[in-house]
Design a protein around this motif. Structure first.
Motif, PDB file in Angstrom:
ATOM      1  N   ARG A 100       0.776  -1.378   0.110  1.00 18.21           N
ATOM      2  CA  ARG A 100      -0.081  -0.082  -0.211  1.00 18.21           C
ATOM      3  C   ARG A 100       0.806   1.093  -0.002  1.00 18.21           C
ATOM      4  NH1 ARG A 100      -4.884   0.753   4.282  1.00 18.21           N
ATOM      5  NH2 ARG A 100      -5.883  -0.493   2.791  1.00 18.21           N
ATOM      6  N   ALA A 101       0.762   1.913  -1.100  1.00 18.75           N
ATOM      7  CA  ALA A 101       1.651   3.298  -1.308  1.00 18.75           C
ATOM      8  C   ALA A 101       0.980   4.449  -0.383  1.00 18.75           C
ATOM      9  CB  ALA A 101       1.926   3.628  -2.717  1.00 18.75           C
ATOM     10  N   ASP A 102       1.785   5.259   0.234  1.00 17.01           N
ATOM     11  CA  ASP A 102       1.249   6.201   0.619  1.00 17.01           C
ATOM     12  C   ASP A 102       0.413   7.338  -0.350  1.00 17.01           C
ATOM     13  OD1 ASP A 102       1.224   9.046   1.963  1.00 17.01           O
ATOM     14  OD2 ASP A 102       2.553   8.544   3.412  1.00 17.01           O
ATOM     15  N   ALA A 103      -0.845   7.485   0.233  1.00 11.05           N
ATOM     16  CA  ALA A 103      -1.704   8.310  -0.849  1.00 11.05           C
ATOM     17  C   ALA A 103      -1.419   9.700  -0.735  1.00 11.05           C
ATOM     18  CB  ALA A 103      -3.269   7.903  -0.288  1.00 11.05           C
ATOM     19  N   LEU A 104      -1.259  10.392   0.403  1.00 12.84           N
ATOM     20  CA  LEU A 104      -0.638  11.529   0.288  1.00 12.84           C
ATOM     21  C   LEU A 104       0.398  12.018  -0.428  1.00 12.84           C
ATOM     22  CD1 LEU A 104      -1.244  12.474   4.115  1.00 12.84           C
ATOM     23  CD2 LEU A 104      -2.628  12.860   2.311  1.00 12.84           C
ATOM     24  N   ASP A 105       1.562  11.132  -0.403  1.00 11.56           N
ATOM     25  CA  ASP A 105       2.709  11.154  -1.231  1.00 11.56           C
ATOM     26  C   ASP A 105       2.275  11.279  -2.901  1.00 11.56           C
ATOM     27  OD1 ASP A 105       4.471  11.649   0.660  1.00 11.56           O
ATOM     28  OD2 ASP A 105       5.128   9.582   0.821  1.00 11.56           O
ATOM     29  N   ALA A 106       1.319  10.048  -3.154  1.00 13.40           N
ATOM     30  CA  ALA A 106       1.080   9.869  -4.458  1.00 13.40           C
ATOM     31  C   ALA A 106       0.221  11.060  -4.813  1.00 13.40           C
ATOM     32  CB  ALA A 106       0.255   8.589  -4.589  1.00 13.40           C
ATOM     33  N   ASP A 107      -0.539  11.760  -4.216  1.00 13.04           N
ATOM     34  CA  ASP A 107      -1.433  12.724  -4.631  1.00 13.04           C
ATOM     35  C   ASP A 107      -0.427  14.022  -5.237  1.00 13.04           C
ATOM     36  OD1 ASP A 107      -3.639  11.676  -4.062  1.00 13.04           O
ATOM     37  OD2 ASP A 107      -4.103  12.574  -2.036  1.00 13.04           O
ATOM     38  N   LEU A 108       1.009  14.000  -4.685  1.00 12.63           N
ATOM     39  CA  LEU A 108       1.817  15.251  -5.205  1.00 12.63           C
ATOM     40  C   LEU A 108       2.324  14.809  -6.460  1.00 12.63           C
ATOM     41  CD1 LEU A 108       3.888  15.633  -1.646  1.00 12.63           C
ATOM     42  CD2 LEU A 108       1.900  17.118  -2.531  1.00 12.63           C
ATOM     43  N   PHE A 109       2.218  13.758  -6.861  1.00 16.79           N
ATOM     44  CA  PHE A 109       2.985  13.367  -8.057  1.00 16.79           C
ATOM     45  C   PHE A 109       2.790  14.190  -9.433  1.00 16.79           C
ATOM     46  CE2 PHE A 109       3.125  10.813 -12.112  1.00 16.79           C
ATOM     47  CZ  PHE A 109       4.474  10.856 -12.134  1.00 16.79           C
ATOM     48  N   PRO A 110       1.316  14.583  -9.570  1.00 14.00           N
ATOM     49  CA  PRO A 110       1.111  15.407 -10.770  1.00 14.00           C
ATOM     50  C   PRO A 110       1.764  16.941 -10.779  1.00 14.00           C
ATOM     51  CG  PRO A 110      -1.044  14.418 -10.059  1.00 14.00           C
ATOM     52  CD  PRO A 110      -0.022  14.237  -9.064  1.00 14.00           C
ATOM     53  N   ALA A 111       2.056  17.282  -9.567  1.00 15.35           N
ATOM     54  CA  ALA A 111       2.808  18.573  -9.312  1.00 15.35           C
ATOM     55  C   ALA A 111       4.276  18.630  -9.754  1.00 15.35           C
ATOM     56  CB  ALA A 111       2.504  19.076  -8.044  1.00 15.35           C
ATOM     57  N   ILE A 112       4.677  17.230  -9.859  1.00 20.97           N
ATOM     58  CA  ILE A 112       6.158  17.216 -10.319  1.00 20.97           C
ATOM     59  C   ILE A 112       6.497  18.047 -11.523  1.00 20.97           C
ATOM     60  CG2 ILE A 112       8.157  15.771 -11.129  1.00 20.97           C
ATOM     61  CD1 ILE A 112       7.375  14.020  -8.865  1.00 20.97           C
ATOM     62  N   ASP A 113       5.641  17.689 -12.594  1.00 28.10           N
ATOM     63  CA  ASP A 113       5.822  18.290 -14.048  1.00 28.10           C
ATOM     64  C   ASP A 113       5.362  19.649 -14.203  1.00 28.10           C
ATOM     65  OD1 ASP A 113       7.237  16.119 -15.104  1.00 28.10           O
ATOM     66  OD2 ASP A 113       5.417  15.212 -15.501  1.00 28.10           O
ATOM     67  N   LEU A 114       4.649  20.147 -13.262  1.00 30.43           N
ATOM     68  CA  LEU A 114       3.958  21.433 -13.021  1.00 30.43           C
ATOM     69  C   LEU A 114       4.746  22.507 -12.472  1.00 30.43           C
ATOM     70  CD1 LEU A 114       0.249  20.537 -12.740  1.00 30.43           C
ATOM     71  CD2 LEU A 114       1.304  21.062 -14.872  1.00 30.43           C
ATOM     72  N   ARG A 115       5.414  22.000 -11.415  1.00 29.95           N
ATOM     73  CA  ARG A 115       6.272  23.273 -10.728  1.00 29.95           C
ATOM     74  C   ARG A 115       7.482  23.741 -11.465  1.00 29.95           C
ATOM     75  NH1 ARG A 115      10.777  24.202  -8.742  1.00 29.95           N
ATOM     76  NH2 ARG A 115      11.541  22.474 -10.011  1.00 29.95           N
ATOM     77  N   ARG A 116       7.192  25.061 -10.985  1.00 34.18           N
ATOM     78  CA  ARG A 116       8.464  25.879 -11.720  1.00 34.18           C
ATOM     79  C   ARG A 116       8.833  26.753 -10.550  1.00 34.18           C
ATOM     80  NH1 ARG A 116       7.171  22.875 -14.956  1.00 34.18           N
ATOM     81  NH2 ARG A 116       6.568  23.211 -17.097  1.00 34.18           N
ATOM     82  N   THR A 117      10.212  27.576 -10.575  1.00 32.21           N
ATOM     83  CA  THR A 117      10.657  28.304  -9.651  1.00 32.21           C
ATOM     84  C   THR A 117      10.125  29.823 -10.217  1.00 32.21           C
ATOM     85  OG1 THR A 117      12.420  27.211  -8.705  1.00 32.21           O
ATOM     86  CG2 THR A 117      12.488  29.536  -8.672  1.00 32.21           C
ATOM     87  N   ASP A 118       9.139  30.616  -9.656  1.00 30.02           N
ATOM     88  CA  ASP A 118       8.538  31.721 -10.426  1.00 30.02           C
ATOM     89  C   ASP A 118       9.303  32.866  -9.530  1.00 30.02           C
ATOM     90  OD1 ASP A 118       7.263  33.810 -11.227  1.00 30.02           O
ATOM     91  OD2 ASP A 118       5.270  32.642 -11.207  1.00 30.02           O
TER      92      ASP A 118
END
Length: 329
Positions: A100-118
């Protein structure tokens, strides 16, 4: 997909982690059920980061990105930090298991490709308290604390500390040369800070800039919002702190930075990691005792806010490919 292929794909996502000057100071060794994270000491910024704090913190962010990417694939990660005793460059070994993977960690995954330093001006729209609580909870999950810079007086003290750090580094041996080197990379380079990702100070800005001064800035600032006479924004300033101050704490602070940045991105917020005040002994002590006034040790300042109206999408910053960062047995 095989376990090794899953791990390889997760490491490739970990390469999207933020790092000081986009130096990407990490090396990886992939085996059947484990992956090792090693520091790449050759990428240390001697003038900027003499004690390697930024470097280890950057690797911690990559470690957390890896755990998130594994969780998104339904895999659990058992992390041993600093596992190799005298080999201080071996920062972590991650055992990968089904379960069973950590659901709270998995929820962050889509943000990896979206994150930028602004590094641009942000919106005048305040960040809701419930959003700040989410970020605080994310930092706590990784073993760190996230403290707000609250109130005008505290923010003024932080601004003075950041300004002092910039002044001291201006005359630090090697600092200017490193800044030049990592903002003027060779053609087709896949690291460093591009001028296309740095914006000049907005016209009408009334205070001292909290951001590091880079030699070139070609990113357009968003237009000023109607009804606001000032170019200042409503971005919040948060500080990641740890109980102790050794390389293990720096690594964990990097994991907290990743968690906070990814969670903020998932909420639609823009983010800017600010490490300059932590790179100078005097200003790091000032941040601890004069600004925050806490016994914990500050490790990173994070700026978060809503993107300004009319802000264009930021370009994807380059990353080295997997082959160039792998260690072979």
């Amino acid at each position: 997909m095989s376990r090794t292929a899953d791990i390889t794909a997760a490491v490739e996502h970990a390469l999207r982690a933020p790092s000081v000057h986009n130096t990407q100071p990490w090396r990886w060794r992939i085996r059947t059920d484990t992956v090792e994270l090693h520091a790449d000491w050759d990428r240390q910024l001697i003038g900027t980061d003499p004690d390697r704090r930024d470097l280890v913190l950057s690797c911690g962010a990559a470690l957390h990105h890896l755990v998130v990417a594994l969780a998104a694939r339904g895999l659990t990660a058992q992390v041993r930090r600093m596992p190799a005793g005298e080999d201080r460059g071996h920062l972590a070994t991650v055992a990968v298991r089904s379960g069973r993977a950590d659901a709270l960690d998995a929820d962050l995954f889509p943000a990896i490709d979206l994150r930028r330093t602004d590094r641009r001006r942000m919106s005048h729209r305040p960040v809701p308290a419930e959003h700040l609580q989410v970020l605080t909870d994310q930092a706590r999950r990784t073993g760190s604390l996230l403290l707000p810079v609250a109130g005008a007086a505290m923010r003024q003290r932080l601004t003075a500390t950041l300004t002092d750090a910039a002044r001291r580094q201006e005359f630090a041996p090697g600092y200017a040369a490193e800044l030049q080197q990592w903002t003027h990379r060779y053609a087709r380079g896949r690291d460093g800070v591009s001028a296309a990702c740095v914006a000049p100070a907005p016209i009408g800005h009334t205070g001292v800039s909290l951001l590091r001064r880079f030699p070139l800035a070609r990113l357009a600032q968003p237009p000023r919002s109607s009804g606001h006479a000032s170019a200042d924004d409503a971005a919040e300033l948060l500080v990641i702190v740890t109980v102790h101050d050794d390389p293990l704490d720096w690594l964990r602070a990097g994991e907290a930075a990743s968690a906070v940045l990814l969670a903020a991105t998932g909420l639609g917020l823009a983010t800017t990691p600010l490490s300059q005040a932590l790179e100078v002994d005097e200003t790091r002590r000032a941040l601890r005792w004069d600004v925050l006034r806490v016994p914990e040790h500050p490790q990173l300042v994070v700026r978060v806010g809503w993107p300004a109206a009319g802000a264009e999408e930021l370009p994807v910053t380059p990353r080295r490919d997997l082959h160039s960062v792998l260690l072979r047995d």
